[in-house]
Design an enzyme around this catalytic site. Structure first.
Site, PDB file in Angstrom:
ATOM      1  N   VAL A   1       0.836  -1.203   0.000  1.00 15.00           N
ATOM      2  CA  VAL A   1       0.000   0.000   0.000  1.00 15.00           C
ATOM      3  C   VAL A   1       0.875   1.259   0.000  1.00 15.00           C
ATOM      4  O   VAL A   1       0.706   2.154  -0.835  1.00 15.00           O
ATOM      5  CB  VAL A   1      -0.904   0.022   1.257  1.00 15.00           C
ATOM      6  CG1 VAL A   1      -1.785   1.245   1.256  1.00 15.00           C
ATOM      7  CG2 VAL A   1      -1.726  -1.230   1.348  1.00 15.00           C
TER       8      VAL A   1
ATOM      9  N   VAL B   1       8.786  -1.650   3.059  1.00 14.84           N
ATOM     10  CA  VAL B   1       8.628  -3.113   3.082  1.00 14.84           C
ATOM     11  C   VAL B   1       7.720  -3.568   4.229  1.00 14.84           C
ATOM     12  O   VAL B   1       7.656  -4.755   4.523  1.00 14.84           O
ATOM     13  CB  VAL B   1      10.000  -3.815   3.199  1.00 14.84           C
ATOM     14  CG1 VAL B   1      10.832  -3.601   1.957  1.00 14.84           C
ATOM     15  CG2 VAL B   1      10.767  -3.331   4.429  1.00 14.84           C
TER      16      VAL B   1
ATOM     17  N   ASP C   1      -2.022  -1.171  15.928  1.00 13.95           N
ATOM     18  CA  ASP C   1      -0.931  -1.831  15.194  1.00 13.95           C
ATOM     19  C   ASP C   1      -0.087  -2.759  16.061  1.00 13.95           C
ATOM     20  O   ASP C   1       0.673  -3.561  15.533  1.00 13.95           O
ATOM     21  CB  ASP C   1       0.001  -0.769  14.566  1.00 13.95           C
ATOM     22  CG  ASP C   1      -0.566  -0.162  13.290  1.00 13.95           C
ATOM     23  OD1 ASP C   1      -1.737  -0.459  12.967  1.00 13.95           O
ATOM     24  OD2 ASP C   1       0.155   0.605  12.618  1.00 13.95           O
TER      25      ASP C   1
ATOM     26  N   ALA D   1      -5.703   2.358  10.397  1.00 18.86           N
ATOM     27  CA  ALA D   1      -6.149   3.339  11.378  1.00 18.86           C
ATOM     28  C   ALA D   1      -7.576   3.047  11.853  1.00 18.86           C
ATOM     29  O   ALA D   1      -7.874   3.139  13.055  1.00 18.86           O
ATOM     30  CB  ALA D   1      -6.071   4.740  10.780  1.00 18.86           C
TER      31      ALA D   1
ATOM     32  N   HIS E   1     -29.547   8.060  -9.631  1.00 22.58           N
ATOM     33  CA  HIS E   1     -28.987   8.072 -10.981  1.00 22.58           C
ATOM     34  C   HIS E   1     -28.709   9.507 -11.400  1.00 22.58           C
ATOM     35  O   HIS E   1     -29.544  10.367 -11.153  1.00 22.58           O
ATOM     36  CB  HIS E   1     -29.972   7.427 -11.955  1.00 22.58           C
ATOM     37  CG  HIS E   1     -29.521   7.524 -13.381  1.00 22.58           C
ATOM     38  ND1 HIS E   1     -28.521   6.718 -13.874  1.00 22.58           N
ATOM     39  CD2 HIS E   1     -29.903   8.353 -14.383  1.00 22.58           C
ATOM     40  CE1 HIS E   1     -28.308   7.040 -15.149  1.00 22.58           C
ATOM     41  NE2 HIS E   1     -29.136   8.030 -15.479  1.00 22.58           N
TER      42      HIS E   1
HETATM   43  C1  LIG Z   1       2.583   6.338   4.845  1.00 23.94           C
HETATM   44  C2  LIG Z   1       1.453   5.642   5.563  1.00 23.94           C
HETATM   45  C3  LIG Z   1       0.172   5.731   5.064  1.00 23.94           C
HETATM   46  C4  LIG Z   1      -0.874   5.124   5.722  1.00 23.94           C
HETATM   47  N1  LIG Z   1      -2.124   5.243   5.190  1.00 23.94           N
HETATM   48  C5  LIG Z   1      -3.157   4.655   5.817  1.00 23.94           C
HETATM   49  C6  LIG Z   1      -4.472   4.824   5.318  1.00 23.94           C
HETATM   50  O1  LIG Z   1      -4.694   5.494   4.310  1.00 23.94           O
HETATM   51  N2  LIG Z   1      -5.491   4.236   5.988  1.00 23.94           N
HETATM   52  C7  LIG Z   1      -5.273   3.484   7.119  1.00 23.94           C
HETATM   53  O2  LIG Z   1      -6.242   2.971   7.682  1.00 23.94           O
HETATM   54  N3  LIG Z   1      -4.040   3.314   7.613  1.00 23.94           N
HETATM   55  C8  LIG Z   1      -2.982   3.885   7.002  1.00 23.94           C
HETATM   56  N4  LIG Z   1      -1.732   3.755   7.530  1.00 23.94           N
HETATM   57  C9  LIG Z   1      -1.563   2.937   8.752  1.00 23.94           C
HETATM   58  C10 LIG Z   1      -1.983   3.719  10.003  1.00 23.94           C
HETATM   59  O3  LIG Z   1      -1.223   4.904  10.076  1.00 23.94           O
HETATM   60  C11 LIG Z   1      -1.785   2.872  11.246  1.00 23.94           C
HETATM   61  O4  LIG Z   1      -2.464   1.644  11.093  1.00 23.94           O
HETATM   62  C12 LIG Z   1      -2.345   3.579  12.465  1.00 23.94           C
HETATM   63  O5  LIG Z   1      -1.692   4.809  12.677  1.00 23.94           O
HETATM   64  C13 LIG Z   1      -2.206   2.705  13.711  1.00 23.94           C
HETATM   65  O6  LIG Z   1      -2.710   3.375  14.807  1.00 23.94           O
HETATM   66  P1  LIG Z   1      -2.174   3.092  16.278  1.00 23.94           P
HETATM   67  O7  LIG Z   1      -2.918   4.037  17.151  1.00 23.94           O
HETATM   68  O8  LIG Z   1      -2.226   1.654  16.569  1.00 23.94           O
HETATM   69  O9  LIG Z   1      -0.621   3.457  16.246  1.00 23.94           O
HETATM   70  P2  LIG Z   1       0.171   4.812  15.842  1.00 23.94           P
HETATM   71  O10 LIG Z   1      -0.606   5.672  14.946  1.00 23.94           O
HETATM   72  O11 LIG Z   1       1.510   4.344  15.402  1.00 23.94           O
HETATM   73  O12 LIG Z   1       0.287   5.563  17.221  1.00 23.94           O
HETATM   74  C14 LIG Z   1       1.022   5.073  18.288  1.00 23.94           C
HETATM   75  C15 LIG Z   1       1.460   6.247  19.141  1.00 23.94           C
HETATM   76  O13 LIG Z   1       2.025   5.759  20.345  1.00 23.94           O
HETATM   77  C16 LIG Z   1       3.118   6.590  20.710  1.00 23.94           C
HETATM   78  N5  LIG Z   1       3.968   5.829  21.622  1.00 23.94           N
HETATM   79  C17 LIG Z   1       4.647   4.694  21.353  1.00 23.94           C
HETATM   80  N6  LIG Z   1       5.242   4.246  22.466  1.00 23.94           N
HETATM   81  C18 LIG Z   1       4.932   5.107  23.459  1.00 23.94           C
HETATM   82  C19 LIG Z   1       5.235   5.166  24.829  1.00 23.94           C
HETATM   83  N7  LIG Z   1       5.933   4.199  25.445  1.00 23.94           N
HETATM   84  N8  LIG Z   1       4.772   6.213  25.538  1.00 23.94           N
HETATM   85  C20 LIG Z   1       4.023   7.187  24.947  1.00 23.94           C
HETATM   86  N9  LIG Z   1       3.689   7.165  23.648  1.00 23.94           N
HETATM   87  C21 LIG Z   1       4.135   6.129  22.918  1.00 23.94           C
HETATM   88  C22 LIG Z   1       3.771   6.907  19.385  1.00 23.94           C
HETATM   89  O14 LIG Z   1       4.548   8.088  19.501  1.00 23.94           O
HETATM   90  C23 LIG Z   1       2.558   7.087  18.481  1.00 23.94           C
HETATM   91  O15 LIG Z   1       2.137   8.424  18.453  1.00 23.94           O
HETATM   92  C24 LIG Z   1      -0.646   4.382   6.907  1.00 23.94           C
HETATM   93  C25 LIG Z   1       0.640   4.296   7.439  1.00 23.94           C
HETATM   94  C26 LIG Z   1       1.683   4.925   6.780  1.00 23.94           C
HETATM   95  C27 LIG Z   1       3.047   4.832   7.374  1.00 23.94           C
END
Ligand SMILES: Cc1cc2nc3c(=O)[nH]c(=O)nc-3n(C[C@H](O)[C@H](O)[C@H](O)COP(=O)(O)OP(=O)(O)OC[C@H]3O[C@@H](n4cnc5c(N)ncnc54)[C@H](O)[C@@H]3O)c2cc1C
Length: 483
Positions: free
Chosen positions: A191, A282, A324, A332, A456
């Site tokens: 993606v 990757v 994640d 997201a 439509h």
């Molecule tokens: C280029 C790109 C494009 C993407 N496009 C899409 C899309 O179009 N649609 C989609 O659904 N998904 C997309 N994704 C994937 C999506 O960004 C992730 O699946 C999503 O952000 C996961 O959310 P999360 O809350 O699990 O983790 P994250 O968004 O990674 O957030 C985790 C947070 O935890 C914080 N953190 C980590 N450890 C600690 C700690 N010990 N103490 C305090 N804070 C901490 C980090 O700083 C971070 O801010 C994309 C990803 C990338 C890289």
């Protein structure tokens, strides 16, 4: 400042911040710890998605798509715009403004909902205590009845192409190029690789995508993958499957640097190719570094994901993990919905998520979007199914918009007619797929969609026609099934 909470969320990405807001809405005293600092060392909420993922990549995709359309697609409408130019700096600044606006929006939402924000690092200790280290180094111990881990993911690095300055970059670096690289290499045709490759190809880069797998988009329905492969080729994305990168070397060329990449092609022959920039895309891996004390009790699986049950409970009672860092697609909206589910469970409600109905999207043009089973999965599982397909070339609205690439395909159970999957490649696939997601959530049959009235002319009519085609009754294509 209070140190006792009903809920502490570690991580303020789309999993964590949504969980925190929902928990606060449920009347729970909630805190969220987030460590992110931007380029100017300002704390930021929103995680990968808002800062360096979904939102900034879509901002660049939209800008580059408009540029491409102005250059290539307006003349057919009789519009001539003269010489079209792109100021990459303005495009990137616009992206940064959107990120600023959205991330500070989350700060506002936290205030409005009464979520306490801790800026710094969170670490889960034993007995539901959390060590909080502020950015200035001050350490405080917090405690809560329930803790939600939402620390997200980071890009996977590969030894043959380690990140170096701004020549070999990951997704973050690729969002900040200040000029169009003449020759751009992308490792990984997933993606992120396809989306970022598309951005820079539209702006004029010669893009080569090196994909180690022999099959293009192996997780997609192969009908969609084949169609996408043909279209991307026309868009000058040079995608080479079965290409395994074995090394890279950054070399000086006058005042500039370039990178020579060595790879084995599908025939196993060693090849070399030189690029001005190389994006390594990757995949991503779960991130739990520094977040779990040795005696926290939280178990990881063999790939480093936090081990959870269907409702995101970890091995420690009262500690949940979402997004994640746990099994399932790294998306997201999956992270956010898990956040809502967990907050509701903590608030004493019955809540669950339907993991069979999570849509996936690739925001190229045309977009690829799907939900449910692919044809190859149904075949492998021995499930008998019917398929209905409708091309956008037969849609009046798609013709009016001069956007006729692709099709909608609906797969329904042969015996019950229940929708098992929907696969779309087309201009509005990301929005259209919601119709199939809702239908599947409601346990609809293909006939339910076929009996629904669609406005439509809309591209949505292609979903209607694909549902009609499941039984050979599409109106605007010849698809009669033998009786
Ligand atoms: C280029 C790109 C494009 C993407 N496009 C899409 C899309 O179009 N649609 C989609 O659904 N998904 C997309 N994704 C994937 C999506 O960004 C992730 O699946 C999503 O952000 C996961 O959310 P999360 O809350 O699990 O983790 P994250 O968004 O990674 O957030 C985790 C947070 O935890 C914080 N953190 C980590 N450890 C600690 C700690 N010990 N103490 C305090 N804070 C901490 C980090 O700083 C971070 O801010 C994309 C990803 C990338 C890289």
């Amino acid at each position: 400042m209070s140190t006792k909470f009903d809920v502490i969320v570690i991580g303020g990405g789309p999993g964590g911040y949504v969980a925190a807001i929902r928990a606060a809405q449920m009347g729970l005293k909630t805190a969220c710890i987030e460590k992110w600092l931007d380029k100017e060392n300002k704390p930021r909420l929103g995680g990968t998605c808002l800062n360096v993922g979904c939102i900034p990549s879509k901002a660049l995709l939209d800008s580059s798509h408009k540029y491409h359309d102005a250059k290539e697609a307006y003349d057919v409408h009789g519009i001539s715009v003269g010489k079209v130019t792109m100021d990459v700096g303005t495009m990137v600044d616009r992206k940064d403004k959107i990120v600023d606006q959205l991330t500070s929006g989350i700060t506002g939402l936290f205030k409005a909902n009464g979520v306490t924000s801790f800026e710094g690092m969170g670490k889960l200790l034993a007995n539901k205590k959390v060590e909080f280290t502020a950015h200035d180094g001050t350490v405080t111990t917090l405690e809560a009845e329930n803790i939600i881990l939402a620390t997200g993911s980071v890009p996977v690095n590969i030894p043959p192409a380690p990140r170096t300055g701004d020549i070999i970059v990951d997704n973050e670096g690729a969002l900040d190029f200040r000029e169009v690289p003449k020759r751009l290499g992308v490792i990984g045709a997933g993606v992120i690789g396809l989306e970022l490759g598309s951005v820079w190809a539209r702006l004029g880069s010669e893009v080569v995508v090196l994909e180690a797998q022999d099959q293009f988009l192996s997780l997609c329905d192969q009908d969609i993958a084949k169609e996408a492969g043909k279209i991307f080729k026309k868009q000058h994305l040079d995608i080479r499957v079965g290409a395994r990168v074995t090394g890279s070397e950054v070399k000086k060329k006058g005042k500039k640097e370039e990178v020579e990449v060595t790879f084995l092609n599908a025939q196993g022959e060693e090849q070399k190719q030189t690029f001005d920039k190389l994006i390594v895309a990757v995949g991503r891996k779960p991130f739990t570094d520094g977040c779990l004390a040795a005696d926290s009790g939280v178990k990881l699986d063999e790939r480093g994901f936090v081990f959870v049950d269907e409702q995101c409970r970890t091995s420690v009672p009262g500690v949940f993990a979402i997004g994640d860092i746990v099994r399932g697609p790294m998306l997201a909206h999956k992270a956010s919905e898990e956040g809502v589910m967990v907050a509701d469970i903590i608030a004493g409600h019955k809540a669950q998520m339907n993991y069979d109905c999570i849509p996936s999207v690739i925001y190229t043009h045309p977009e690829l979007a799907w939900v449910g089973k692919t044809e190859q999965e149904l075949k492998a599982e021995g499930i008998k199914y019917k398929a209905g397909k409708f091309p956008f070339a037969a849609s009046g609205r798609a013709m009016a918009a001069n956007d006729t690439d692709g099709f909608v395909k609906i797969l329904a159970d042969e015996a019950t007619d229940r929708i098992l999957g929907c696969h779309i490649i087309g201009g509005h696939a990301a929005d259209l797929i919601a119709q199939a997601v809702i239908a599947m959530e409601f346990g609809s049959t293909a006939e339910d969609i076929a009996l629904t009235v669609f406005a439509h002319p809309t591209v949505s009519e292609a979903v209607h026609e694909a549902a009609l085609a499941v039984d050979g009754h599409a109106i605007h294509i010849a698809n009669r099934k033998k009786r």
